[in-house]
Design an enzyme around this catalytic site. Structure first.
Site, PDB file in Angstrom:
ATOM      1  N   SER A 194      40.177 -41.953  54.552  1.00  0.00           N
ATOM      2  CA  SER A 194      39.973 -40.625  55.145  1.00  0.00           C
ATOM      3  C   SER A 194      39.224 -40.626  56.468  1.00  0.00           C
ATOM      4  CB  SER A 194      39.253 -39.721  54.153  1.00  0.00           C
ATOM      5  OG  SER A 194      40.113 -39.349  53.097  1.00  0.00           O
ATOM      6  N   THR A 248      30.391 -35.613  52.187  1.00  0.00           N
ATOM      7  CA  THR A 248      30.806 -36.787  51.430  1.00  0.00           C
ATOM      8  C   THR A 248      29.984 -38.004  51.861  1.00  0.00           C
ATOM      9  OG1 THR A 248      32.541 -37.334  53.044  1.00  0.00           O
ATOM     10  CG2 THR A 248      33.155 -35.918  51.185  1.00  0.00           C
ATOM     11  N   GLY A 249      29.812 -38.957  50.967  1.00  0.00           N
ATOM     12  CA  GLY A 249      29.193 -40.232  51.311  1.00  0.00           C
ATOM     13  C   GLY A 249      27.748 -40.156  51.750  1.00  0.00           C
TER      14      GLY A 249
END
Length: 326
Positions: free
Chosen positions: A83, A234-235
């Site tokens: 992504s 995210t992350g």
């Protein structure tokens, strides 16, 4: 190698006990290496290599400091982006719309039946209706903040395609530093195709660096992308993990997470970020983990450790530099 066969001591011993390159107060490697005879890039390179050389799989890293000093480790163009390519997609989409005279505030109609109910899609969870309307800007927010697969597929299918994206990004970073030829839906159908969207660490770092330090699309759209990347959800256990809680540091980043390949390896676990420091300095960093015979938490720990090292080396270098000038 089966992920369950990796001894946990490898990770705990290297990442936390020895801290590899001296990020902790008990470690002298980084502290002792920042002497006048060592350049910033030499110190960074040695410190990063001392991490990457100890881990299974392949880890590629690039750091660009203040648009000048650049460090790369394992910089081949072979890392599956996953992504992370949504960053490239958003930049190319903005450019394409600008060329067509279309605003990112333009509204499009979306039918729920045209979306994939079996893929990662916070957008689909937020919109239960059979038909709904959304601005292009909001679609990009879903891809950059939440890494939404349906939003990405829709933008490729209805707005700016894969070939157009590939072509425009090649005007910003070297053509041989990346390739984008498949969508999220293509990779879901055949996980092996994840390797078709590839990058070098330097290509990814260069792209996010230019987004924040150069003029590559309209000022309005570029500012929108910059602010949106700072809201990425995210992350948080990757590049941003060691920076959480530090005053006046701004982190803008995009992650990528891969499938498991036929060797029971994690195809990819990635993060690319632009870090703005309170002293006015900045750096771009990308970390790509490829074919990793462990789980996502272990891969994230590798990325976080590298990020911690880069932050420590860069900030201590500037502290020493300032002290020498006084």
């Amino acid at each position: 190698m089966n992920i369950y066969r990796i001894p946990l001591q490898l990770f705990s011993g290297i990442l936390f006990a020895s801290c590899v390159s001296g990020v902790s107060n008990n470690n002298s490697s980084v502290q002792n290496s920042i002497y006048p005879q060592h350049t910033l890039t030499e110190t960074l390179s040695d410190s990063i290599k001392s991490v990457t050389s100890h881990f299974p799989g392949e880890t590629g890293v690039a750091v660009i400091i203040d648009n000048s000093d650049t460090v790369t480790v394992n910089n081949e163009c072979k890392y599956a982006m996953m992504s992370v390519f949504k960053l490239h997609q958003a930049i190319a989409l903005c450019h394409d719309l600008e060329q067509k005279g279309v605003s990112i505030d333009s509204i499009i109609n979306i039918e729920r039946k045209s979306l994939d109910a079996e893929t990662w899609s916070p957008m689909l969870k937020d919109h239960k209706e059979e038909e709904f309307r959304m601005s292009i800007k909001e679609l990009m927010r879903y891809t950059l903040i939440h890494s939404d697969n349906n939003a990405s597929n829709l933008m490729f299918d209805r707005l700016t395609g894969l070939s157009e994206t590939n072509r425009f990004i090649a005007t910003i970073i070297p053509r041989n530093s990346f390739n984008i030829s498949v969508s999220e839906s293509d990779m879901k159908a055949d996980h092996a195709r994840s390797y078709d969207n590839k990058t070098s660490p330097s290509g990814a770092a260069m792209l996010i660096n230019r987004l924040f330090t150069d003029s590559i699309i309209s000022a309005h759209n570029q500012e929108f992308l910059q602010k949106t990347l700072q809201q990425c959800q995210t992350g948080s256990d990757r590049i941003s993990a060691p920076l959480i809680g530090k005053n006046d540091i701004k982190v803008a980043h995009k992650t990528g997470s891969g499938y498991i390949n036929d060797k029971n390896q994690l195809i990819a676990h990635n993060d690319v970020a632009f870090i703005a420091l309170p002293n006015g300095k900045h750096y771009a960093i990308s970390v790509f983990v490829k074919d990793f015979p462990g789980n996502e938490q272990q891969a994230s720990a590798v990325i976080a450790e590298i990020s911690k090292i880069v932050y420590t080396v860069v900030t201590e270098y500037y502290i020493k530099q300032k002290s020498n000038c006084q």
